[in-house]
Design a protein around this motif. Structure first.
Motif, short mmCIF file in Angstrom:
data_model
loop_
_atom_site.label_atom_id
_atom_site.label_comp_id
_atom_site.label_asym_id
_atom_site.label_seq_id
_atom_site.Cartn_x
_atom_site.Cartn_y
_atom_site.Cartn_z
N ASP A 543 53.17 15.60 21.56
CA ASP A 543 53.49 16.64 22.54
C ASP A 543 53.74 16.07 23.93
O ASP A 543 54.19 16.79 24.82
N HIS A 544 53.42 14.82 24.12
CA HIS A 544 53.60 14.16 25.42
C HIS A 544 54.39 12.87 25.21
O HIS A 544 53.80 11.79 25.02
N PRO A 545 55.72 12.93 25.25
CA PRO A 545 56.56 11.75 24.98
C PRO A 545 56.26 10.57 25.89
O PRO A 545 56.46 9.42 25.49
N THR A 546 55.82 10.83 27.11
CA THR A 546 55.57 9.72 28.04
C THR A 546 54.33 8.92 27.68
O THR A 546 54.08 7.87 28.28
N ASP A 547 53.52 9.39 26.70
CA ASP A 547 52.32 8.65 26.29
C ASP A 547 52.64 7.26 25.79
O ASP A 547 51.78 6.36 25.82
N LYS A 548 53.88 7.07 25.32
CA LYS A 548 54.24 5.76 24.75
C LYS A 548 54.19 4.65 25.81
O LYS A 548 54.14 3.46 25.47
N ASP A 549 54.17 5.05 27.08
CA ASP A 549 54.10 4.06 28.16
C ASP A 549 52.67 3.88 28.68
O ASP A 549 52.45 3.10 29.61
N GLY A 550 51.70 4.58 28.08
CA GLY A 550 50.34 4.54 28.61
C GLY A 550 49.37 3.75 27.74
O GLY A 550 49.74 3.18 26.70
N PHE A 551 48.11 3.77 28.18
CA PHE A 551 47.04 3.04 27.49
C PHE A 551 45.80 3.92 27.40
O PHE A 551 45.57 4.79 28.25
N VAL A 552 45.00 3.63 26.38
CA VAL A 552 43.67 4.22 26.26
C VAL A 552 42.68 3.06 26.27
O VAL A 552 42.91 2.04 25.60
N ILE A 553 41.60 3.20 27.02
CA ILE A 553 40.57 2.15 27.07
C ILE A 553 39.22 2.76 26.74
O ILE A 553 39.05 3.98 26.73
N ASN A 554 38.24 1.89 26.44
CA ASN A 554 36.90 2.40 26.16
C ASN A 554 36.02 2.27 27.40
O ASN A 554 36.41 1.69 28.42
N GLU A 555 34.79 2.80 27.30
CA GLU A 555 33.91 2.84 28.47
C GLU A 555 33.48 1.45 28.91
O GLU A 555 33.24 1.21 30.09
N THR A 556 33.39 0.50 27.95
CA THR A 556 33.06 -0.88 28.34
C THR A 556 34.16 -1.47 29.20
O THR A 556 33.88 -2.20 30.17
N ALA A 557 35.41 -1.16 28.87
CA ALA A 557 36.53 -1.64 29.68
C ALA A 557 36.48 -1.03 31.09
O ALA A 557 36.78 -1.70 32.08
N VAL A 558 36.10 0.24 31.19
CA VAL A 558 35.98 0.89 32.50
C VAL A 558 34.94 0.18 33.36
O VAL A 558 35.16 -0.10 34.55
N ARG A 559 33.79 -0.15 32.75
CA ARG A 559 32.74 -0.85 33.50
C ARG A 559 33.20 -2.24 33.92
O ARG A 559 32.92 -2.69 35.04
N LEU A 560 33.92 -2.90 33.03
CA LEU A 560 34.41 -4.25 33.34
C LEU A 560 35.41 -4.20 34.50
O LEU A 560 35.37 -5.03 35.41
N MET A 561 36.30 -3.22 34.47
CA MET A 561 37.33 -3.10 35.51
C MET A 561 36.78 -2.51 36.81
O MET A 561 37.46 -2.54 37.83
N LYS A 562 35.57 -1.96 36.74
CA LYS A 562 34.93 -1.34 37.91
C LYS A 562 35.83 -0.26 38.52
O LYS A 562 36.03 -0.19 39.75
N LEU A 563 36.37 0.58 37.64
CA LEU A 563 37.26 1.65 38.08
C LEU A 563 36.45 2.84 38.61
O LEU A 563 35.37 3.14 38.11
N GLU A 564 36.98 3.52 39.60
CA GLU A 564 36.37 4.73 40.14
C GLU A 564 37.07 5.94 39.56
O GLU A 564 38.27 5.91 39.27
N LYS A 565 36.32 7.02 39.40
CA LYS A 565 36.92 8.26 38.87
C LYS A 565 37.87 8.87 39.89
O LYS A 565 37.65 8.72 41.11
N PRO A 566 38.88 9.57 39.40
CA PRO A 566 39.25 9.76 38.00
C PRO A 566 39.92 8.50 37.44
O PRO A 566 40.72 7.86 38.12
N TRP A 567 39.59 8.17 36.22
CA TRP A 567 40.14 6.98 35.59
C TRP A 567 41.59 7.20 35.14
O TRP A 567 42.42 6.30 35.23
N VAL A 568 41.83 8.41 34.61
CA VAL A 568 43.17 8.71 34.09
C VAL A 568 44.19 8.65 35.23
O VAL A 568 43.95 9.19 36.32
N GLY A 569 45.29 7.98 34.96
CA GLY A 569 46.35 7.86 35.95
C GLY A 569 46.40 6.52 36.64
O GLY A 569 47.43 6.14 37.22
#
Length: 786
Positions: A543-569
């Motif tokens: 339903d979202h054709p642009t998803d082919k250009d994106g990524f999904v990561i797990n929570e361990t990856a979020v901690r490693l990258m030290k990302l701040e919310k919101p993570w999506v985008g």
């Protein structure tokens, strides 16, 4: 004299049937358990031993170094490595690359069958000993279009006809000529295959296999007889560094003979692996047999009072000590001989049940001359170990004191020895109880923990043929069918992710930082099929054709990258492809729990092959299977459908732990039972020694309860001492076992409390029978001889 010894032994056995049965039962159970354990150990040890050049065969391993002092040791190597080793490293005479298992459809006429096989090179046959039934190593896999079959595969297609030179079709696409037929690898082989194909064809199909940046095939080498392993390792160590820019990978050669039992590394250090279990169960076998021998000593000495006058009479008419020792040892060997025959019968009868319990076929022949010789040695050892103490003790009795009718008493040293043996028995049993309980709880924890996904009610099959070419149409045709809840495609099973790599970047990542990510490719509907728990966003959707250009990561990856919310985008990079994070998934079990969980990058599925996953409605398995079969036949009529359940595959991942759990439980029960027999022997001995004392106490007014406490308290003290010694030892050894898992249960106090209580209850129940029986005895009978 021998005839006289046999008569006396038979008379004593017949006149003391209860003691005889207990002795034989204890020895039989102990020897049977010991034989089963040793057969399992021999079977484990037999893996890969049939290769003629085994001492010179090595597998190439890699140490990969990453930031934060992390290290990965793997057997996956670059495709060009084999040629470099062949030409640049002195001491290596043969090199062969072997692909990971590949399931292929083989066809001859209208017969279509799936088999597991490998891509490899012709030196494979010069390294490993797989004898040719048809053809030879010189002509095998030397040309494109060659295929080598095992005799079982050839028989499946050609029956008893010669297969050499005949044509077989692969994946309904290309014909291959059979250039050789080899004997099928047995159960005791870690390298298993039904067919072999030329490695060059795989490299042509996948050009990335010729790159130093990618790892996939395994590499095996054969050293010359004069080669120095240290020098070979030094020459091979930095080959990848020299050919792959920025690589920190170091190579080393690992003995192929140790692959099955030891070939596991953690943080760059070799782990015991299955060898730990082999050593453990050898110790268990010895202990079980020793416990059975101790029982024999206890029960035989308990009868010493009855035989003391016999010894006195025989000594008074001139019998020497050697004659008495030989008599008692002869009786011991007679009982052991009977027990050995019964053990052999039990092993023969129970072998199918044992193979089912250990989930493998025992490839080691049971009734061979060397096994029977081993059994004879085991019987001799058991007979001497079990009968030595009673024989030397009884033969040492003073004939005058025994004929006077005085009470036979043990020396204080002998009393302490017997008590020590009982402490030893129950100590070992207590350790085994704790071990069995913790193994069971850990396995239960593994199988029932929150995996982060739902493996139940999911079936899978290979994405191939017409399904692969028209997957979206196949998926739409499957939707709404009876029993079907959701479906998707992945490049590998999500509970067994084997792909990993670097190349992932994010804002703030240091240029020198190197991190290894697990990598999984999935299609639309993955989250619904596996019922993932999303922390933010979603997985890929049609339903979202642009998803082919994106990524999904797990929570361990979020901690490693030290990302701040919101993570999506937020924008990250994989290799040279930039894209937004469209979802963050809660960590899920993507491999064996012994391996540390790492960051994961999930990308859209864009390659051929892989697996089709289908979630079915609970209770509608039959309808769902019929629906899948119906739609599959429409899209892929030439390929047989091979449906498998994901929870069954999950069980296979932890098969070793499950087998160890079953073995530890069974042999713990046997050890406890035999130890209780030993306690029964000591109770019988003590009761006989104190029969007249108990008679006097009853005449003076002692109650049955008071006498029961009198007879039982000494035994309970021994059990408490055994428990006090055993519990710390059990905690120490089991902590080491549990630390092998990245996630494991904690050793709780109630496990030790429960074990102590169980040991005391078992001891009390064992002793109570003999104590109550003695306490209720008519005091007139016990005092009549005074």
């Amino acid at each position: 004299m021998l005839r006289n010894h046999i008569k006396i032994a038979w008379r004593n056995l017949w006149n003391n049937k209860v003691f005889g049965v207990i002795n034989i039962a204890g020895l039989t159970i102990g020897m049977t358990a010991c034989m089963f354990i040793l057969l399992w150990v021999a079977n484990e040890w037999s893996f890969n031993r049939f290769h003629e050049k085994l001492p010179r065969i090595y597998q190439v391993y890699e140490h990969q170094y990453y930031s934060n002092n992390e290290m990965l040791t793997t057997t996956a190597t670059p495709g060009p490595l084999a040629e470099k080793l062949r030409t640049e490293v002195p001491g290596i005479t043969q090199v062969a690359s072997i692909s990971w298992n590949a399931e292929k459809l083989l066809s001859v006429g209208d017969k279509n069958l799936k088999f597991q096989g490998h891509y490899t090179e012709s030196p494979f046959f010069n390294i490993f000993s797989f004898p040719f039934v048809e053809g030879s190593a010189a002509g095998a896999l030397t040309q494109p279009g060659n295929i080598v079959l095992t005799d079982e595969t050839a028989r499946a297609f050609f029956g008893d006809e010669k297969a050499l030179g005949k044509t077989i079709r692969l994946e309904n696409a290309k014909d291959y000529t059979v250039s050789g037929v080899v004997k099928s690898p047995g159960e005791a082989s870690t390298v298993k295959f039904a067919f072999l194909l030329p490695m060059q064809e795989l490299k042509t199909e996948h050009p990335w296999l010729s790159s130093w940046e990618a790892n996939a095939p395994r590499t095996y080498v054969l050293l010359s007889e004069q080669a120095d392993l240290t020098k070979v390792n030094a020459a091979a160590k930095d080959i990848v560094k020299r050919n792959a820019q920025g690589s920190t990978t170091e190579l080393f050669l690992y003995p192929f003979s140790d692959i099955y039992l030891k070939g596991i590394f953690k943080d760059g250090k070799e782990q015991s692996g299955r060898m730990e279990y082999v050593r453990l169960f050898i110790i268990v076998a010895v202990f079980v047999l020793l416990i059975a021998c101790i029982n024999f000593m206890n029960l035989s000495t308990a009868r010493a009072v009855q035989r003391s006058k016999e010894v006195g009479v025989r000594k008074s008419i001139g019998a020497g000590r050697f004659s008495l020792v030989s008599q008692f040892l002869g009786e011991s060997f007679a009982l052991v001989f009977i027990s050995s025959l019964l053990s052999v019968m039990l092993v023969w009868l129970l072998m199918p049940m044992f193979e089912k319990m250990v989930n493998t076929e025992i490839a080691v022949p049971v009734f061979t001359w060397y096994n029977l010789l081993g059994l004879l040695c085991l019987a001799v050892f058991t007979g001497f170990a079990a009968g030595s103490y009673p024989a030397f003790y009884l033969s040492s009795l003073n004939p005058i004191s025994t004929l006077k009718g005085g009470m036979l008493r043990l020396k204080s040293s002998a009393v302490w020895l017997r008590k020590g043996l009982v402490v030893f028995q129950f100590g070992i049993s207590t350790v085994l109880i704790v071990a069995a309980a913790l193994v069971y709880l850990q396995i239960h924890f593994i199988k029932n923990r929150n995996l982060g996904l739902n493996k139940d009610q999911v079936v899978y099959f290979t994405n191939e043929g017409g399904v692969e070419k028209n997957f979206e149409a196949f998926r739409r045709a499957l939707d709404g069918k009876p029993g079907i809840m959701a479906s998707c495609v992945t490049n590998q099973l999500p509970i067994d992710v084997g792909n990993s790599g670097q190349g992932v970047s994010w804002p703030g990542k240091a240029a020198t930082e190197t991190v290894l990510f697990d990598k999984l490719e999935v299609g639309s509907g993955f989250d619904k099929t596996m019922q993932l728990e999303m922390l933010e966003g979603r997985t890929f959707s049609d339903d979202h054709p642009t998803d082919k250009d994106g990524f999904v990561i797990n929570e361990t990856a979020v901690r490693l990258m030290k990302l701040e919310k919101p993570w999506v985008g937020q924008i990250i990079t994989n290799q040279e492809k930039q894209g937004p994070i469209i979802g963050v998934v809660k960590d899920f079990a993507s491999h064996h729990i012994a391996r540390k969980a790492g960051p994961m990058l999930i990308t859209p599925f864009d390659e051929a092959g892989g697996k089709v996953l289908v979630r079915i409605h609970p209770g509608e398995a039959a309808a769902a299977m019929a629906s899948i079969g119906e739609v599959y036949k429409q899209f892929n009529p030439q390929y047989p459908l091979d449906l498998k359940f994901m929870d069954v595959f999950f069980e296979k991942i932890y098969r070793s732990e499950s087998v160890i759990g079953r073995l530890s439980t069974v042999f713990t029960v046997l050890a406890i039972f035999i130890a209780c027999l030993g306690l029964f022997g000591l109770a019988a001995f003590t009761a006989q020694q104190r029969t007249k004392e108990i008679g006097i106490r009853k005449v003076l007014g002692a109650t049955v309860g008071q006498i029961l406490v009198l007879l039982s308290k000494d035994f309970l003290r021994l059990v408490l001492v055994a428990v006090a010694i055993a519990l710390p030892l059990a905690a120490y050894f089991m902590k080491g076992w549990l630390d092998q898992f990245s996630l494991h249960i904690e050793i709780s106090w109630w496990i030790f409390a429960g074990t102590a209580l169980l040991s005391l209850v078992l001891a009390m129940l064992t002793v109570s029978y003999q104590s109550v029986r003695t306490a209720r005895m008519n005091p007139v009978k016990s005092l009549r001889a005074e």
